[in-house]
Design an enzyme around this catalytic site. Structure first.
Site, PDB file in Angstrom:
ATOM      1  N   ASP A 239       0.871  -1.168   0.000  1.00 25.67           N
ATOM      2  CA  ASP A 239       0.000   0.000   0.000  1.00 25.67           C
ATOM      3  C   ASP A 239       0.923   1.237   0.000  1.00 25.67           C
ATOM      4  O   ASP A 239       2.118   1.124   0.327  1.00 25.67           O
ATOM      5  CB  ASP A 239      -0.879  -0.025   1.254  1.00 25.67           C
ATOM      6  CG  ASP A 239      -1.590   1.287   1.482  1.00 25.67           C
ATOM      7  OD1 ASP A 239      -2.209   1.794   0.534  1.00 25.67           O
ATOM      8  OD2 ASP A 239      -1.527   1.821   2.612  1.00 25.67           O
TER       9      ASP A 239
ATOM     10  N   ASP B  39      -0.138   5.202   0.768  1.00 24.09           N
ATOM     11  CA  ASP B  39      -0.372   6.249   1.786  1.00 24.09           C
ATOM     12  C   ASP B  39      -0.495   5.641   3.175  1.00 24.09           C
ATOM     13  O   ASP B  39      -1.325   4.759   3.414  1.00 24.09           O
ATOM     14  CB  ASP B  39      -1.635   7.035   1.423  1.00 24.09           C
ATOM     15  CG  ASP B  39      -1.433   7.839   0.151  1.00 24.09           C
ATOM     16  OD1 ASP B  39      -0.503   8.668   0.138  1.00 24.09           O
ATOM     17  OD2 ASP B  39      -2.164   7.629  -0.825  1.00 24.09           O
TER      18      ASP B  39
HETATM   19  C1  XBP Z   1      -5.075   6.463   0.365  1.00 24.47           C
HETATM   20  C2  XBP Z   1      -6.232   7.242  -0.108  1.00 24.47           C
HETATM   21  C3  XBP Z   1      -6.035   8.372  -1.041  1.00 24.47           C
HETATM   22  C4  XBP Z   1      -5.179   9.501  -0.468  1.00 24.47           C
HETATM   23  C5  XBP Z   1      -5.218  10.744  -1.329  1.00 24.47           C
HETATM   24  O1  XBP Z   1      -4.793   5.438  -0.534  1.00 24.47           O
HETATM   25  O2  XBP Z   1      -7.352   6.929   0.249  1.00 24.47           O
HETATM   26  O3  XBP Z   1      -7.312   8.882  -1.347  1.00 24.47           O
HETATM   27  O4  XBP Z   1      -5.670   9.876   0.801  1.00 24.47           O
HETATM   28  O5  XBP Z   1      -4.882  10.464  -2.644  1.00 24.47           O
HETATM   29  P1  XBP Z   1      -3.810   4.171  -0.156  1.00 24.47           P
HETATM   30  P2  XBP Z   1      -5.841  10.946  -3.845  1.00 24.47           P
HETATM   31  O6  XBP Z   1      -3.712   4.017   1.335  1.00 24.47           O
HETATM   32  O7  XBP Z   1      -4.505   3.003  -0.832  1.00 24.47           O
HETATM   33  O8  XBP Z   1      -2.471   4.462  -0.780  1.00 24.47           O
HETATM   34  O9  XBP Z   1      -6.136  12.375  -3.625  1.00 24.47           O
HETATM   35  O10 XBP Z   1      -5.036  10.689  -5.094  1.00 24.47           O
HETATM   36  O11 XBP Z   1      -7.071  10.080  -3.787  1.00 24.47           O
HETATM   37 MG    MG Z   2      -2.906   3.302   3.304  1.00 19.41          MG
END
Ligand code: XBP
Ligand code: MG
Length: 258
Positions: free
Chosen positions: A8, A10
């Site tokens: 993953d 973020d």
């Molecule tokens: C995390 C998310 C994303 C980010 C913001 O994704 O939910 O929406 O918060 O990015 P993950 P965007 O943990 O799967 O990496 O603005 O591009 O949506």
């Molecule tokens: Mg995440």
């Protein structure tokens, strides 16, 4: 046998939410003279909604000063999200958001031992590149056998689509890979695809039960406090290495029926 690790982005590779995306959303509000801001606490609650544009639209339902008309809200969310991603790129371009402890070392373990790696995220490919290029170099994609982002998988976590696509592209059965996630939505997505999942808790998802996880801990950079405990014991300060992850994975798969 563990053939691939699916990362993953973020919250897992880096603490991007509080100091990256949130700050960038606020810069976008300012740029368009939108009269509200997201503080740390409110942003934590908003993380229940995956996807930045979806998060903006959800929040507008509760913002008294948001446009009343649905089409105007859609247009505003679109513009804000685009500006926010530019701001995010500027924030991470300098490497200001470090990789979380133990991440790079585990990536090096995988490269050394021939365990393939993938990216499975709900954010965009542009955002992944902006984050990883300063740390892994301009050819960051070459480190990964598969990169699945919001472009390839429009149905966002907790939908399993991104994991299902990664498995298809890797031509691997779910039980031979392991996801590393930080959020309940990410865990739910992996589980719904049958993918075993290890959880590294992040700032916004620091507590709470994680049913179904192969292992749960605070950091890949430290062996202390993991459940199940690491082979080195609960007081060990060393990082969580690939050998430990392979052992957790093997134990969990031996408990699976079939
Ligand atoms: C995390 C998310 C994303 C980010 C913001 O994704 O939910 O929406 O918060 O990015 P993950 P965007 O943990 O799967 O990496 O603005 O591009 O949506
Ligand atoms: Mg995440």
């Amino acid at each position: 046998m563990l053939s691939a690790i699916l990362w993953d982005v973020d919250g897992t590779l880096a603490e991007t939410e509080r100091d990256g995306h949130r700050v960038a959303f606020n810069q976008a509000f300012e740029a368009l003279a939108v009269p509200w801001r997201w503080d740390e606490e409110h942003y934590g609650a908003l993380l229940q909604v995956t996807g930045g544009r979806e998060r903006l639209l959800h929040d507008m339902q509760h913002q008294p000063l948001a446009p009343q008309n649905a089409a105007e809200r859609e247009a505003l969310a679109e513009r804000l999200h685009s500006i926010k991603n530019d701001c995010y790129a500027r924030i991470v371009a300098s490497g200001a958001l470090p990789l979380r402890p133990g991440v790079r070392e585990l990536m090096n373990d995988c490269a050394r031992d021939g365990v393939r790696m993938g990216i499975v995220t709900t954010t965009s490919r542009v955002n992944v590149g902006a984050l990883l290029a300063p740390h892994l170099g301009a050819d960051w994609e070459s480190a990964f056998a598969v990169v699945v982002t919001a472009q390839e998988s429009p149905r966002k976590k907790p939908d399993p689509q991104a994991y299902q696509l990664a498995l298809q592209r890797l031509r691997l059965p779910a039980k031979s890979v392991l996801a590393i996630e930080d959020s309940p939505a990410g865990v739910a997505a992996a589980c719904a695809a049958g993918v075993p999942v290890l959880v590294t808790r992040s700032y916004y998802f620091a507590s709470g039960p994680v049913p179904g996880a192969v292992a749960v801990g605070r950091s890949l950079g430290n062996c202390a406090g993991w459940q199940p405990p690491t082979a080195g014991g609960s007081a060990a300060a060393d990082r969580v290495a690939l050998a430990q992850i392979q052992e957790w994975h093997a134990q969990a798969m031996s408990r699976r029926v079939g």
